[in-house]
Structure formats: C-alpha cells, structure tokens
Design an enzyme around this catalytic site. Structure first.
Site, PDB file in Angstrom:
ATOM      1  N   GLY A  34     -12.444  -5.316   5.655  1.00 13.58           N
ATOM      2  CA  GLY A  34     -13.796  -5.835   5.890  1.00 13.58           C
ATOM      3  C   GLY A  34     -14.652  -5.691   4.644  1.00 13.58           C
ATOM      4  O   GLY A  34     -14.351  -4.890   3.754  1.00 13.58           O
ATOM      5  N   LYS A  47       0.835  -1.217   0.000  1.00 12.33           N
ATOM      6  CA  LYS A  47       0.000   0.000   0.000  1.00 12.33           C
ATOM      7  C   LYS A  47       0.863   1.258   0.000  1.00 12.33           C
ATOM      8  O   LYS A  47       0.557   2.240  -0.685  1.00 12.33           O
ATOM      9  CB  LYS A  47      -0.930  -0.020   1.213  1.00 12.33           C
ATOM     10  CG  LYS A  47      -1.962  -1.139   1.145  1.00 12.33           C
ATOM     11  CD  LYS A  47      -2.592  -1.370   2.497  1.00 12.33           C
ATOM     12  CE  LYS A  47      -3.667  -2.444   2.457  1.00 12.33           C
ATOM     13  NZ  LYS A  47      -4.048  -2.916   3.785  1.00 12.33           N
TER      14      LYS A  47
HETATM   15  P1  NDP Z   1     -11.107 -13.942  -0.272  1.00 10.05           P
HETATM   16  O1  NDP Z   1     -10.082 -15.015  -0.088  1.00 10.05           O
HETATM   17  O2  NDP Z   1     -12.168 -13.796   0.720  1.00 10.05           O
HETATM   18  O3  NDP Z   1     -11.800 -14.121  -1.698  1.00 10.05           O
HETATM   19  C1  NDP Z   1     -11.067 -14.415  -2.861  1.00 10.05           C
HETATM   20  C2  NDP Z   1     -12.033 -14.880  -3.931  1.00 10.05           C
HETATM   21  O4  NDP Z   1     -11.326 -15.138  -5.135  1.00 10.05           O
HETATM   22  C3  NDP Z   1     -12.767 -16.166  -3.578  1.00 10.05           C
HETATM   23  O5  NDP Z   1     -14.067 -16.123  -4.087  1.00 10.05           O
HETATM   24  C4  NDP Z   1     -11.949 -17.248  -4.275  1.00 10.05           C
HETATM   25  O6  NDP Z   1     -12.737 -18.386  -4.644  1.00 10.05           O
HETATM   26  C5  NDP Z   1     -11.481 -16.515  -5.518  1.00 10.05           C
HETATM   27  N1  NDP Z   1     -10.148 -16.957  -5.952  1.00 10.05           N
HETATM   28  C6  NDP Z   1      -9.015 -16.897  -5.244  1.00 10.05           C
HETATM   29  N2  NDP Z   1      -8.004 -17.404  -5.976  1.00 10.05           N
HETATM   30  C7  NDP Z   1      -8.530 -17.811  -7.151  1.00 10.05           C
HETATM   31  C8  NDP Z   1      -7.988 -18.421  -8.299  1.00 10.05           C
HETATM   32  N3  NDP Z   1      -6.698 -18.741  -8.391  1.00 10.05           N
HETATM   33  N4  NDP Z   1      -8.828 -18.674  -9.337  1.00 10.05           N
HETATM   34  C9  NDP Z   1     -10.138 -18.367  -9.255  1.00 10.05           C
HETATM   35  N5  NDP Z   1     -10.715 -17.767  -8.176  1.00 10.05           N
HETATM   36  C10 NDP Z   1      -9.912 -17.501  -7.141  1.00 10.05           C
HETATM   37  O7  NDP Z   1     -10.272 -12.583  -0.445  1.00 10.05           O
HETATM   38  P2  NDP Z   1     -10.757 -11.117  -0.111  1.00 10.05           P
HETATM   39  O8  NDP Z   1     -12.101 -10.881  -0.667  1.00 10.05           O
HETATM   40  O9  NDP Z   1     -10.494 -10.836   1.314  1.00 10.05           O
HETATM   41  O10 NDP Z   1      -9.669 -10.265  -0.931  1.00 10.05           O
HETATM   42  C11 NDP Z   1      -9.772 -10.085  -2.310  1.00 10.05           C
HETATM   43  C12 NDP Z   1      -8.806  -8.987  -2.736  1.00 10.05           C
HETATM   44  O11 NDP Z   1      -9.147  -7.780  -2.050  1.00 10.05           O
HETATM   45  C13 NDP Z   1      -7.348  -9.261  -2.356  1.00 10.05           C
HETATM   46  O12 NDP Z   1      -6.514  -8.689  -3.338  1.00 10.05           O
HETATM   47  C14 NDP Z   1      -7.182  -8.506  -1.039  1.00 10.05           C
HETATM   48  O13 NDP Z   1      -5.847  -8.128  -0.790  1.00 10.05           O
HETATM   49  C15 NDP Z   1      -8.040  -7.293  -1.319  1.00 10.05           C
HETATM   50  N6  NDP Z   1      -8.546  -6.586  -0.157  1.00 10.05           N
HETATM   51  C16 NDP Z   1      -9.171  -7.269   0.852  1.00 10.05           C
HETATM   52  C17 NDP Z   1      -9.708  -6.595   1.916  1.00 10.05           C
HETATM   53  C18 NDP Z   1     -10.420  -7.302   3.022  1.00 10.05           C
HETATM   54  O14 NDP Z   1     -10.798  -6.632   4.003  1.00 10.05           O
HETATM   55  N7  NDP Z   1     -10.609  -8.596   2.964  1.00 10.05           N
HETATM   56  C19 NDP Z   1      -9.637  -5.132   1.987  1.00 10.05           C
HETATM   57  C20 NDP Z   1      -8.985  -4.509   0.864  1.00 10.05           C
HETATM   58  C21 NDP Z   1      -8.459  -5.218  -0.162  1.00 10.05           C
HETATM   59  P3  NDP Z   1     -13.408 -19.308  -3.498  1.00 10.05           P
HETATM   60  O15 NDP Z   1     -14.422 -18.421  -2.813  1.00 10.05           O
HETATM   61  O16 NDP Z   1     -14.048 -20.418  -4.234  1.00 10.05           O
HETATM   62  O17 NDP Z   1     -12.296 -19.696  -2.601  1.00 10.05           O
HETATM   63  N1  HSE Z   2      -5.411  -7.575   5.077  1.00  2.00           N
HETATM   64  C1  HSE Z   2      -5.629  -6.192   4.860  1.00  2.00           C
HETATM   65  C2  HSE Z   2      -5.594  -5.467   6.181  1.00  2.00           C
HETATM   66  C3  HSE Z   2      -6.932  -5.983   4.156  1.00  2.00           C
HETATM   67  O1  HSE Z   2      -5.676  -6.125   7.226  1.00  2.00           O
HETATM   68  O2  HSE Z   2      -5.467  -4.240   6.181  1.00  2.00           O
HETATM   69  C4  HSE Z   2      -7.176  -4.553   3.748  1.00  2.00           C
HETATM   70  O3  HSE Z   2      -6.313  -4.156   2.759  1.00  2.00           O
END
Ligand code: NDP
Ligand code: HSE
Length: 439
Positions: A305, A208
């Site tokens: 979140g 970031k």
């Molecule tokens: P999750 O692990 O909750 O979700 C990832 C999703 O992508 C799932 O639906 C998963 O499938 C799918 N996926 C993962 N890898 C593959 C692959 N190789 N091929 C196909 N589908 C795939 O992650 P988050 O939602 O937490 O995070 C998503 C992005 O957002 C990341 O880049 C993260 O850094 C970013 N982010 C997250 C935040 C958070 O608070 N969580 C905040 C800000 C950014 P399945 O569900 O079937 O496993």
């Molecule tokens: N894993 C990250 C955090 C998600 O805890 O800040 C938000 O980018």
C-alpha cells in the site's frame, strides 16, 4: 549554525509507492528534516505518462518523461527507483551509481536478481543502496535484521511476506470469498504487482525471502535456489478442513539453517491457529525471526500500500541523508555482513528438506482404500498424526480424506504421493500442503 541546503532527490516512478512517498514527504516535511538534519526535496519525478493527473502533491517537482535525465542530473544526490521491473530499472540504478548518486529502491525483484551486481558497483563507487521498502512494505525488517539483530546467530525466520496472498487467503477463510474477486480488490487497492501472477505464484515472496535469507545467514543473493509455490491450488475446502483441525493456511517464506545447509522455501503452510502469526490477516505481513540470543522476535505491520511502503522509502532517505558525510567503509553493509565475508553455505534442494504434511485425497467410497493409502505411507516410514474422512460435497468427486503426517523428508513424501495417485480409487491428484509447528 547556517542551515544546510536541502538534499535533492529524483523519483523514478509516480505510481502507488512514488505517489505515497511524495505525500508523506510533504505532510511530514518538518519532522523529517528535524530527524535527517536537512530538508529532503524531490526536485524531479518521472512516469511513463507525465500528463496523467496524479493524486499526490507535485508542487516544485519537475515532471520528466526520460528517467536518464534524472540519473544524469548533477544536482540530484539521491535517486529513488520506484518504477519496478528489471529493465530499465537495473540500467538506471547502475547509471545512478556510476554517477556517484545514492539509491533508494522498493524493487525486490531487482535486488533479488541483480543485488549482488548492484551492491558491488555501489561499494566500489562508495555510495549507498537502501531497500527497506523492498521487503514487507511498512515493516522495518531490513533494519532489524541488519542492525538490531547483529549480535545473533539467526537460526530460522518465517514470514507472511506477500500482502496480496494474505489478503486473498484471509478473505477465503473469513468470508469464503471468490479468489478472482479478491485478487481484483487487491489490485484496486494498489497491493498487487504490475503482473499479479508474481504475487499469487509466490515469485514476489521468493524475491523477498532471497533478501531476508542473505541478511540472516551471510550468503550472496540466490533467487534461483529458492523453492517457490503459490496459492492457486489452495481451495476453500482446504482452508475449511485446516480450520476444523485447528490450523490456518498462510503463504509463508521460510529460511532455516540446518546441519546440511540452508533451506529457503516459499509455499502455502498449515500453522497452528493459536500461533500469533496465524492471526495476521488481510494485507498485514509478519516476520518471525529466531536468533540464538534474542529468541523469537515477531515484527508485523502493513505489507503493501502507498503510505506504509512510503514510510520505508522515507526512512531510507533519512538514513542516507544522515550518512552522506560518513566514510563509505564504515557504513552498514548492504547485506548485513561485510562483502568479503559472505559465505558459501549450500542452499538445500527442496527434496532434502523435512516437514510435516497435510494431505487431502478424493477417494472412492469403497472398502480397502484407506488401508492401501496407509500402507503406502508406512512402507516409506511416514507416520500419521491424524486421519479423518469427511462428508462428500459432490459424490462424483469422491470422499475427502485428510491426513496429517509427522515430519517427513520431501523425497519420501513425493514417492508416496506418486504411488497413491496410481491407486484406481483416487479421483483427483493428492493435495499436499506443508506444515510448520513453530515449536
Ligand atoms: P505502479 O505500477 O503503481 O507505479 C510504477 C510507476 O513507474 C508508474 O508511475 C509508472 O508510470 C512508472 N513506470 C513503470 N515502468 C516504467 C518504465 N518502463 N519507464 C518509465 N516509467 C515507468 O507500481 P508500484 O508503485 O506499486 O510499485 C513500484 C515498486 O515498488 C515496484 O518495484 C514494487 O514491487 C514495489 N513495491 C510496491 C508496493 C505496493 O504496495 N504497491 C509495496 C512494496 C514495494 P505511469 O504512472 O505513467 O504508468
Ligand atoms: N505486491 C506486493 C504484496 C507489494 O502484495 O506484498 C508489497 O511488496
């Protein structure tokens, strides 16, 4: 006037952020359409396991296993990459761009490591890549840095930019909680990265900060030049001693312009407890930016979140929809500066930076130890602001001695620490935590 057809979006990823995005788009559909000028319709979504039950509205969404079907679908105008990781995300984003689709992503790792390549491809193809959700979850910091502060010479910025680390450090400070237990809670709440060592070892914050430093100083993304330290070595004792001295320990990303170059560093930091940023706790994030014209600007909000992050994803979707018909050459540049003006300003090595430090030594309770330690510091021109000897918690581990120094060049402090660690009276490696007064 006839209503325009909805803009079709394909979601890659249906996890925390993908699910949150569908929820917000469904709940606020009318408001969002009124702001964007067109309805935003998610027509396709992908996940590794499309049979798994999902806790989000999926009416009208076709679930597909193969994400390339989405990036190749001619009906889809915007691809939202919310899957995370580098591959296959990078290939899919580049494919979407080459197919003429706009991209929205929350993937800071992808932008920090491959953003230069991705933005170049997008500019060539005349499409947008929006990444508000990649930094500080629900805080609109990218928009502020790129647009609202466009008139400023940014002098420095400092941010609590990892929600998981802040959640853990806050729990250690407020409840003396156990590190592993709090990390488990952050994972259950969907805050942590798929590999949580990215959070606690500082890599996520460094991704970031790489992005923020480019936006602030007009330099290309340079993740490999960022100094990175996580929070594994921060103990409950250090949190407690810092508080006794009027400080809080926060995991900060700091980027600063100096006469020699730009500092970009991520590490635990002692900050005065009276500073507003020291009051930002739990999963909340905050970014403090100092512009020459605006002065200090503090942005804070939920850093991770489902819905806070979805708020940023949806804002990007609205921005992209509003700009669909604009001339690509007149859009807000990806990294705030026009690509041909990105500069060569040198990123300093951590050894070239200067900070005050908190040092904790575990010393044998015998005469002369403090004299040896202060001589080592004095020999290197390091002046002491405070020194206190605390009660030993376990006699065998020695007596804790905490020293606060004035600002010192990292190189000199490294030498002093190496020399101190050779003293037979020291029972453990010296703990060093950098300090920021924000003066
Ligand atoms: P999750 O692990 O909750 O979700 C990832 C999703 O992508 C799932 O639906 C998963 O499938 C799918 N996926 C993962 N890898 C593959 C692959 N190789 N091929 C196909 N589908 C795939 O992650 P988050 O939602 O937490 O995070 C998503 C992005 O957002 C990341 O880049 C993260 O850094 C970013 N982010 C997250 C935040 C958070 O608070 N969580 C905040 C800000 C950014 P399945 O569900 O079937 O496993
Ligand atoms: N894993 C990250 C955090 C998600 O805890 O800040 C938000 O980018």
């Amino acid at each position: 006037m006839a209503e325009l057809a909805p803009v079709k979006v394909g979601l890659l990823g249906l996890g925390t952020v993908g699910g949150g995005t569908l929820t917000v788009l469904a709940r606020n559909a009318q408001l969002i359409a009124s702001r964007a000028g067109r309805r935003i319709q998610v027509t396709h979504a992908t996940a590794r396991d499309i049979r798994r039950a999902r806790n989000c509205p999926l009416a009208g969404v076709s679930l597909v296993e193969d994400p390339t079907q989405v990036v190749d679908d001619p009906g889809i105008e915007i691809v939202a990459e919310l899957m995370g990781g580098i591959e296959p995300a990078r290939t899919l984003v580049l494919k979407a761009i080459s197919n003429g689709k706009h991209v929205v992503t929350a993937n800071k790792a992808l932008i920090a490591l491959h953003g230069n390549e991705i933005f170049a491809a997008a500019s060539k193809r005349g499409v947008m890549v929006a990444f508000e959700a990649a930094v500080a979850g629900g805080i609109p910091v990218i928009k502020v840095m790129r647009e609202a502060l466009a008139g400023n010479d940014v002098q420095w910025l400092a941010g609590i930019i990892n929600g998981t680390c802040n959640f853990i450090l806050s729990a250690m400070s407020e409840a003396g909680s156990d590190f592993a237990e709090v990390l488990g809670e952050a994972q259950r709440l969907g805050y942590a990265e798929a590999d949580p060592s990215f959070d606690i070892d500082g890599i996520d914050a460094a991704h970031k900060l790489t992005i923020l430093a480019s936006l602030a100083f007009g330099i290309p993304l340079q993740f490999n030049r960022v100094y990175v330290e996580g929070i594994r070595h921060v103990t409950g004792e250090d949190v407690k001693y810092a508080e006794r001295l009027g400080y809080r320990i926060k995991h900060l990303g700091i980027a600063r312009q100096t006469a020699e170059g730009v500092e970009i560093r991520v590490h635990p930091t002692l900050i005065p407890a009276r500073q507003p940023i020291a009051q930002v706790n739990g999963v909340m994030n905050a970014v403090l930016v100092r512009g020459d014209a605006a002065g200090p600007v503090l942005l804070s909000g939920a850093g991770a979140g489902a819905e806070p992050t979805a708020s940023s994803v949806v804002a990007d979707l609205v921005d992209v929809v509003r700009a669909l018909t604009t001339d690509p050459g007149n859009r807000v540049p990806h990294l705030a500066f026009q690509p041909d003006t990105l500069g060569e300003t040198r990123v300093l090595d951590i050894a070239e930076t200067e900070t005050a430090c908190y040092l904790r030594l575990q010393a044998a309770d015998e005469p002369g130890v403090l004299a040896d330690v202060t001589r080592i510091l004095a020999d290197r021109g390091i002046s002491i602001e405070a020194i206190i000897q605390l009660e030993a918690e376990h006699a065998a581990q020695g007596v804790p001695v905490v020293i606060l120094t004035h600002a010192v060049r990292e190189e000199a402090m490294n030498e002093a620490i190496a020399r101190m660690e050779k003293l037979p009276a020291l029972k453990a490696p010296v703990v060093r935590i950098r300090m920021e007064p924000f003066a």
